[in-house]
Design an enzyme around this catalytic site. Structure first.
Site, mmCIF file in Angstrom:
data_model
loop_
_atom_site.group_PDB
_atom_site.id
_atom_site.type_symbol
_atom_site.label_atom_id
_atom_site.label_comp_id
_atom_site.label_asym_id
_atom_site.label_seq_id
_atom_site.Cartn_x
_atom_site.Cartn_y
_atom_site.Cartn_z
ATOM 1 N N GLY A 63 -15.771 -17.705 -5.654
ATOM 2 C CA GLY A 63 -16.713 -18.199 -6.663
ATOM 3 C C GLY A 63 -17.363 -19.539 -6.367
ATOM 4 O O GLY A 63 -18.483 -19.787 -6.788
ATOM 5 N N GLU A 118 -13.841 -26.174 -7.187
ATOM 6 C CA GLU A 118 -13.677 -24.926 -7.935
ATOM 7 C C GLU A 118 -14.963 -24.621 -8.709
ATOM 8 O O GLU A 118 -15.701 -25.546 -9.085
ATOM 9 C CB GLU A 118 -12.463 -25.107 -8.858
ATOM 10 C CG GLU A 118 -12.007 -23.964 -9.690
ATOM 11 C CD GLU A 118 -11.707 -22.646 -8.993
ATOM 12 O OE1 GLU A 118 -12.627 -22.133 -8.328
ATOM 13 O OE2 GLU A 118 -10.606 -22.113 -9.153
ATOM 14 N N ASP A 119 -15.243 -23.355 -8.928
ATOM 15 C CA ASP A 119 -16.427 -23.002 -9.714
ATOM 16 C C ASP A 119 -16.209 -23.247 -11.201
ATOM 17 O O ASP A 119 -17.063 -23.780 -11.887
ATOM 18 C CB ASP A 119 -16.841 -21.535 -9.465
ATOM 19 C CG ASP A 119 -15.699 -20.544 -9.661
ATOM 20 O OD1 ASP A 119 -14.556 -20.966 -9.928
ATOM 21 O OD2 ASP A 119 -15.950 -19.323 -9.542
ATOM 22 N N ASP A 122 -10.835 -22.317 -16.447
ATOM 23 C CA ASP A 122 -10.774 -21.585 -17.717
ATOM 24 C C ASP A 122 -9.430 -21.910 -18.380
ATOM 25 O O ASP A 122 -9.291 -22.938 -19.034
ATOM 26 C CB ASP A 122 -10.957 -20.089 -17.396
ATOM 27 C CG ASP A 122 -10.994 -19.212 -18.622
ATOM 28 O OD1 ASP A 122 -10.740 -19.714 -19.729
ATOM 29 O OD2 ASP A 122 -11.284 -18.009 -18.489
ATOM 30 N N LYS A 150 -14.059 -24.895 -19.322
ATOM 31 C CA LYS A 150 -13.981 -24.376 -20.698
ATOM 32 C C LYS A 150 -12.845 -25.124 -21.403
ATOM 33 O O LYS A 150 -11.697 -24.671 -21.373
ATOM 34 C CB LYS A 150 -13.671 -22.879 -20.689
ATOM 35 C CG LYS A 150 -14.723 -21.996 -20.045
ATOM 36 C CD LYS A 150 -14.254 -20.531 -20.061
ATOM 37 C CE LYS A 150 -15.218 -19.627 -19.336
ATOM 38 N NZ LYS A 150 -14.703 -18.242 -19.183
ATOM 39 N N PHE A 171 -17.526 -15.862 -21.239
ATOM 40 C CA PHE A 171 -17.637 -15.478 -19.842
ATOM 41 C C PHE A 171 -19.025 -15.809 -19.289
ATOM 42 O O PHE A 171 -20.031 -15.561 -19.946
ATOM 43 C CB PHE A 171 -17.364 -13.985 -19.689
ATOM 44 C CG PHE A 171 -16.961 -13.606 -18.305
ATOM 45 C CD1 PHE A 171 -15.695 -13.900 -17.824
ATOM 46 C CD2 PHE A 171 -17.843 -12.962 -17.458
ATOM 47 C CE1 PHE A 171 -15.316 -13.565 -16.534
ATOM 48 C CE2 PHE A 171 -17.485 -12.625 -16.164
ATOM 49 C CZ PHE A 171 -16.214 -12.922 -15.706
ATOM 50 N N VAL A 172 -19.055 -16.374 -18.078
ATOM 51 C CA VAL A 172 -20.331 -16.722 -17.440
ATOM 52 C C VAL A 172 -20.424 -16.102 -16.047
ATOM 53 O O VAL A 172 -19.403 -15.837 -15.403
ATOM 54 C CB VAL A 172 -20.522 -18.259 -17.328
ATOM 55 C CG1 VAL A 172 -20.814 -18.877 -18.676
ATOM 56 C CG2 VAL A 172 -19.317 -18.934 -16.685
ATOM 57 N N ASP A 178 -18.904 -14.392 -10.638
ATOM 58 C CA ASP A 178 -19.145 -12.951 -10.705
ATOM 59 C C ASP A 178 -18.523 -12.291 -11.928
ATOM 60 O O ASP A 178 -17.617 -12.838 -12.556
ATOM 61 C CB ASP A 178 -18.548 -12.266 -9.477
ATOM 62 C CG ASP A 178 -17.021 -12.196 -9.557
ATOM 63 O OD1 ASP A 178 -16.400 -13.266 -9.738
ATOM 64 O OD2 ASP A 178 -16.472 -11.096 -9.473
ATOM 65 N N ARG A 184 -23.308 -12.824 -8.637
ATOM 66 C CA ARG A 184 -23.159 -14.103 -7.933
ATOM 67 C C ARG A 184 -24.502 -14.642 -7.446
ATOM 68 O O ARG A 184 -24.667 -15.833 -7.246
ATOM 69 C CB ARG A 184 -22.260 -13.935 -6.697
ATOM 70 C CG ARG A 184 -20.822 -13.572 -6.995
ATOM 71 C CD ARG A 184 -19.992 -13.720 -5.723
ATOM 72 N NE ARG A 184 -18.742 -12.990 -5.772
ATOM 73 C CZ ARG A 184 -17.602 -13.474 -6.258
ATOM 74 N NH1 ARG A 184 -17.577 -14.671 -6.787
ATOM 75 N NH2 ARG A 184 -16.502 -12.757 -6.242
HETATM 76 P P1 IMP Z 1 -8.196 -19.866 -14.834
HETATM 77 O O1 IMP Z 1 -6.966 -19.718 -13.991
HETATM 78 O O2 IMP Z 1 -8.058 -19.111 -16.142
HETATM 79 O O3 IMP Z 1 -8.588 -21.297 -15.077
HETATM 80 O O4 IMP Z 1 -9.361 -19.120 -14.096
HETATM 81 C C1 IMP Z 1 -9.955 -19.618 -12.958
HETATM 82 C C2 IMP Z 1 -10.677 -18.566 -12.161
HETATM 83 O O5 IMP Z 1 -11.054 -17.436 -12.956
HETATM 84 C C3 IMP Z 1 -11.956 -19.125 -11.614
HETATM 85 O O6 IMP Z 1 -11.751 -19.614 -10.334
HETATM 86 C C4 IMP Z 1 -12.891 -17.951 -11.629
HETATM 87 O O7 IMP Z 1 -12.762 -17.238 -10.416
HETATM 88 C C5 IMP Z 1 -12.389 -17.072 -12.737
HETATM 89 N N1 IMP Z 1 -13.153 -17.266 -13.992
HETATM 90 C C6 IMP Z 1 -12.763 -17.931 -15.093
HETATM 91 N N2 IMP Z 1 -13.694 -17.908 -16.058
HETATM 92 C C7 IMP Z 1 -14.726 -17.197 -15.526
HETATM 93 C C8 IMP Z 1 -16.024 -16.849 -16.040
HETATM 94 O O8 IMP Z 1 -16.423 -17.159 -17.177
HETATM 95 N N3 IMP Z 1 -16.817 -16.135 -15.184
HETATM 96 C C9 IMP Z 1 -16.423 -15.768 -13.924
HETATM 97 N N4 IMP Z 1 -15.228 -16.082 -13.418
HETATM 98 C C10 IMP Z 1 -14.379 -16.804 -14.217
#
Ligand code: IMP
Length: 194
Positions: A63, A118-119, A122, A150, A171-172, A178, A184
Protein backbone atom coordinates in the site's frame (compact mmCIF):
# COMPACT_ATOMS: atom_id res chain seq x y z
CA UNK A 1 -11.72 -7.29 -21.08
CA UNK A 2 -15.20 -5.86 -20.58
CA UNK A 3 -16.44 -9.32 -19.56
CA UNK A 4 -13.83 -9.37 -16.76
CA UNK A 5 -14.92 -5.96 -15.64
CA UNK A 6 -18.58 -7.00 -15.45
CA UNK A 7 -17.65 -10.14 -13.61
CA UNK A 8 -15.88 -8.12 -10.91
CA UNK A 9 -18.66 -5.55 -10.76
CA UNK A 10 -15.99 -2.90 -11.05
CA UNK A 11 -16.21 0.44 -12.77
CA UNK A 12 -13.15 2.64 -12.90
CA UNK A 13 -13.52 6.27 -13.85
CA UNK A 14 -10.01 7.56 -13.25
CA UNK A 15 -10.16 11.25 -12.48
CA UNK A 16 -13.89 11.10 -11.77
CA UNK A 17 -15.57 12.09 -8.49
CA UNK A 18 -16.84 8.59 -7.79
CA UNK A 19 -15.58 5.04 -8.14
CA UNK A 20 -17.20 1.66 -7.69
CA UNK A 21 -15.45 -1.58 -6.76
CA UNK A 22 -17.13 -4.92 -6.26
CA UNK A 23 -20.49 -3.28 -5.68
CA UNK A 24 -19.27 -0.69 -3.13
CA UNK A 25 -19.47 3.02 -3.96
CA UNK A 26 -16.63 5.41 -3.17
CA UNK A 27 -16.48 9.21 -3.48
CA UNK A 28 -13.42 11.39 -3.98
CA UNK A 29 -12.15 12.57 -0.62
CA UNK A 30 -8.59 13.90 -1.08
CA UNK A 31 -7.52 15.10 -4.50
CA UNK A 32 -4.04 14.58 -5.93
CA UNK A 33 -2.99 18.20 -5.44
CA UNK A 34 -3.96 18.19 -1.75
CA UNK A 35 -2.07 14.93 -1.25
CA UNK A 36 1.05 16.19 -3.04
CA UNK A 37 1.11 19.42 -1.03
CA UNK A 38 0.90 17.55 2.25
CA UNK A 39 3.48 14.94 1.24
CA UNK A 40 5.82 17.82 0.29
CA UNK A 41 5.39 19.28 3.79
CA UNK A 42 6.12 15.91 5.38
CA UNK A 43 9.28 15.55 3.28
CA UNK A 44 10.39 19.01 4.31
CA UNK A 45 9.82 18.20 7.97
CA UNK A 46 11.81 14.98 7.71
CA UNK A 47 14.65 16.83 5.92
CA UNK A 48 14.79 19.31 8.81
CA UNK A 49 14.63 16.57 11.46
CA UNK A 50 17.56 14.57 10.03
CA UNK A 51 20.09 17.20 8.91
CA UNK A 52 23.23 15.21 9.75
CA UNK A 53 22.28 11.54 9.56
CA UNK A 54 21.10 9.25 6.78
CA UNK A 55 17.75 7.77 7.78
CA UNK A 56 16.51 4.60 6.14
CA UNK A 57 12.89 4.65 5.02
CA UNK A 58 11.27 1.25 5.39
CA UNK A 59 8.27 1.21 3.10
CA UNK A 60 5.45 -1.18 3.90
CA UNK A 61 4.35 -3.00 0.76
CA UNK A 62 2.10 -2.96 -1.06
CA UNK A 63 0.00 0.00 0.00
CA UNK A 64 2.75 2.52 0.78
CA UNK A 65 4.65 2.26 -2.51
CA UNK A 66 3.19 5.41 -4.09
CA UNK A 67 3.38 7.51 -0.94
CA UNK A 68 6.97 6.36 -0.35
CA UNK A 69 8.06 7.35 -3.86
CA UNK A 70 6.63 10.85 -3.46
CA UNK A 71 7.82 11.25 0.13
CA UNK A 72 11.36 10.23 -0.77
CA UNK A 73 11.44 12.78 -3.60
CA UNK A 74 10.31 15.44 -1.14
CA UNK A 75 13.23 14.73 1.23
CA UNK A 76 16.17 16.97 0.38
CA UNK A 77 18.76 15.37 2.63
CA UNK A 78 20.50 11.98 2.40
CA UNK A 79 18.21 8.99 2.87
CA UNK A 80 18.01 5.31 1.94
CA UNK A 81 15.14 2.96 1.18
CA UNK A 82 14.19 -0.63 1.92
CA UNK A 83 10.94 -2.57 1.90
CA UNK A 84 8.96 -4.90 4.12
CA UNK A 85 5.87 -6.77 3.03
CA UNK A 86 3.14 -7.73 5.46
CA UNK A 87 -0.08 -9.65 5.06
CA UNK A 88 -2.98 -7.32 4.30
CA UNK A 89 -6.75 -7.27 4.70
CA UNK A 90 -7.08 -9.72 1.81
CA UNK A 91 -10.48 -9.15 0.23
CA UNK A 92 -12.00 -7.70 3.42
CA UNK A 93 -12.60 -4.13 4.59
CA UNK A 94 -11.85 -4.89 8.26
CA UNK A 95 -8.57 -5.92 9.85
CA UNK A 96 -8.13 -9.59 10.72
CA UNK A 97 -5.63 -8.58 13.40
CA UNK A 98 -3.39 -11.40 12.21
CA UNK A 99 -0.20 -9.72 10.93
CA UNK A 100 2.36 -11.83 9.08
CA UNK A 101 5.70 -10.83 7.55
CA UNK A 102 5.86 -11.93 3.91
CA UNK A 103 9.13 -10.16 3.02
CA UNK A 104 11.67 -8.80 5.49
CA UNK A 105 14.09 -5.91 5.19
CA UNK A 106 17.45 -6.70 3.56
CA UNK A 107 19.57 -3.83 4.94
CA UNK A 108 21.27 -4.13 8.36
CA UNK A 109 19.28 -1.91 10.72
CA UNK A 110 21.40 -1.83 13.88
CA UNK A 111 22.39 1.75 14.80
CA UNK A 112 20.34 3.18 11.94
CA UNK A 113 17.71 5.91 12.04
CA UNK A 114 14.65 4.04 10.81
CA UNK A 115 11.49 5.68 9.50
CA UNK A 116 8.67 3.21 8.88
CA UNK A 117 6.60 4.51 5.95
CA UNK A 118 3.01 3.29 6.02
CA UNK A 119 -0.01 4.16 3.89
CA UNK A 120 -2.57 4.07 6.70
CA UNK A 121 -2.85 3.32 10.40
CA UNK A 122 -6.27 1.90 11.22
CA UNK A 123 -6.45 -0.26 14.38
CA UNK A 124 -2.69 0.16 14.82
CA UNK A 125 -2.09 -3.60 15.12
CA UNK A 126 0.20 -3.65 12.08
CA UNK A 127 2.21 -0.66 13.32
CA UNK A 128 2.50 -2.17 16.80
CA UNK A 129 3.85 -5.34 15.24
CA UNK A 130 6.38 -3.45 13.14
CA UNK A 131 7.61 -1.18 15.93
CA UNK A 132 8.29 -4.20 18.10
CA UNK A 133 9.94 -5.98 15.19
CA UNK A 134 12.24 -3.04 14.37
CA UNK A 135 13.14 -2.22 17.98
CA UNK A 136 14.68 -5.69 18.13
CA UNK A 137 17.30 -4.55 15.59
CA UNK A 138 18.58 -1.94 18.11
CA UNK A 139 18.27 1.07 15.81
CA UNK A 140 19.56 4.52 16.80
CA UNK A 141 16.03 5.81 16.44
CA UNK A 142 12.67 4.59 15.20
CA UNK A 143 9.97 6.85 13.85
CA UNK A 144 6.80 6.38 11.86
CA UNK A 145 5.45 8.30 8.87
CA UNK A 146 1.92 7.48 7.79
CA UNK A 147 -0.04 9.22 5.09
CA UNK A 148 -3.41 8.49 6.70
CA UNK A 149 -4.55 7.86 10.26
CA UNK A 150 -7.97 6.80 11.53
CA UNK A 151 -7.65 8.11 15.12
CA UNK A 152 -11.02 6.81 16.34
CA UNK A 153 -10.05 3.26 15.34
CA UNK A 154 -6.51 3.27 16.76
CA UNK A 155 -5.36 2.26 20.20
CA UNK A 156 -4.53 5.57 21.94
CA UNK A 157 -0.97 4.73 23.06
CA UNK A 158 0.45 4.30 19.58
CA UNK A 159 2.92 7.07 18.76
CA UNK A 160 2.93 8.33 15.17
CA UNK A 161 5.61 10.89 14.33
CA UNK A 162 4.57 12.16 10.89
CA UNK A 163 0.89 12.02 9.91
CA UNK A 164 -0.41 13.27 6.58
CA UNK A 165 -4.16 13.35 7.18
CA UNK A 166 -6.45 12.27 10.01
CA UNK A 167 -9.54 10.72 8.47
CA UNK A 168 -12.83 9.19 9.68
CA UNK A 169 -13.09 5.49 10.40
CA UNK A 170 -14.21 4.61 6.88
CA UNK A 171 -12.57 2.46 4.23
CA UNK A 172 -10.47 4.36 1.66
CA UNK A 173 -8.83 3.46 -1.64
CA UNK A 174 -6.52 5.11 -4.16
CA UNK A 175 -2.94 6.46 -4.15
CA UNK A 176 -1.65 2.94 -3.48
CA UNK A 177 -4.46 1.82 -1.15
CA UNK A 178 -6.56 -1.06 -2.38
CA UNK A 179 -9.83 -2.86 -1.95
CA UNK A 180 -9.05 -6.53 -2.72
CA UNK A 181 -6.08 -5.36 -4.85
CA UNK A 182 -8.14 -2.89 -6.91
CA UNK A 183 -8.15 0.89 -6.84
CA UNK A 184 -4.47 1.50 -6.15
CA UNK A 185 -4.00 3.35 -9.44
CA UNK A 186 -6.03 6.45 -8.59
CA UNK A 187 -3.98 9.61 -7.99
CA UNK A 188 -6.78 10.77 -5.65
CA UNK A 189 -8.03 9.07 -2.49
CA UNK A 190 -11.64 7.87 -2.39
CA UNK A 191 -13.71 7.09 0.70
CA UNK A 192 -16.54 4.60 1.11
CA UNK A 193 -19.81 6.37 0.40
CA UNK A 194 -22.20 4.97 2.97
P1 IMP B 1 -4.24 -1.80 10.99
O1 IMP B 1 -3.36 -2.93 11.45
O2 IMP B 1 -5.69 -2.05 11.36
O3 IMP B 1 -3.78 -0.45 11.48
O4 IMP B 1 -4.24 -1.82 9.43
C1 IMP B 1 -3.15 -1.41 8.68
C2 IMP B 1 -3.18 -1.95 7.27
O5 IMP B 1 -4.50 -2.29 6.84
C3 IMP B 1 -2.69 -0.90 6.32
O6 IMP B 1 -1.33 -1.05 6.10
C4 IMP B 1 -3.50 -1.15 5.08
O7 IMP B 1 -2.83 -2.09 4.27
C5 IMP B 1 -4.77 -1.77 5.56
N1 IMP B 1 -5.87 -0.79 5.67
C6 IMP B 1 -6.37 -0.23 6.79
N2 IMP B 1 -7.37 0.62 6.54
C7 IMP B 1 -7.50 0.60 5.18
C8 IMP B 1 -8.37 1.32 4.29
O8 IMP B 1 -9.24 2.13 4.67
N3 IMP B 1 -8.18 1.06 2.96
C9 IMP B 1 -7.24 0.18 2.49
N4 IMP B 1 -6.42 -0.49 3.29
C10 IMP B 1 -6.54 -0.28 4.64
Amino acid sequence: MSATRNLLDTSVDLGDATASYRGDQFRRYLDAETIQTRVGEMGQQISEDYPDTTPILVSVLNGAFMFTADLMRAIHTECEIDFIKLSSYGAEKVSSGDVQELKSVDAPLADRDIIIVEDIVDTGLTMDFMKERFQAYNPSSLRVATLLHKPTATEPDLQLDYVGFRIPDLFVIGYGLDYAQLGRNHADIYILDE
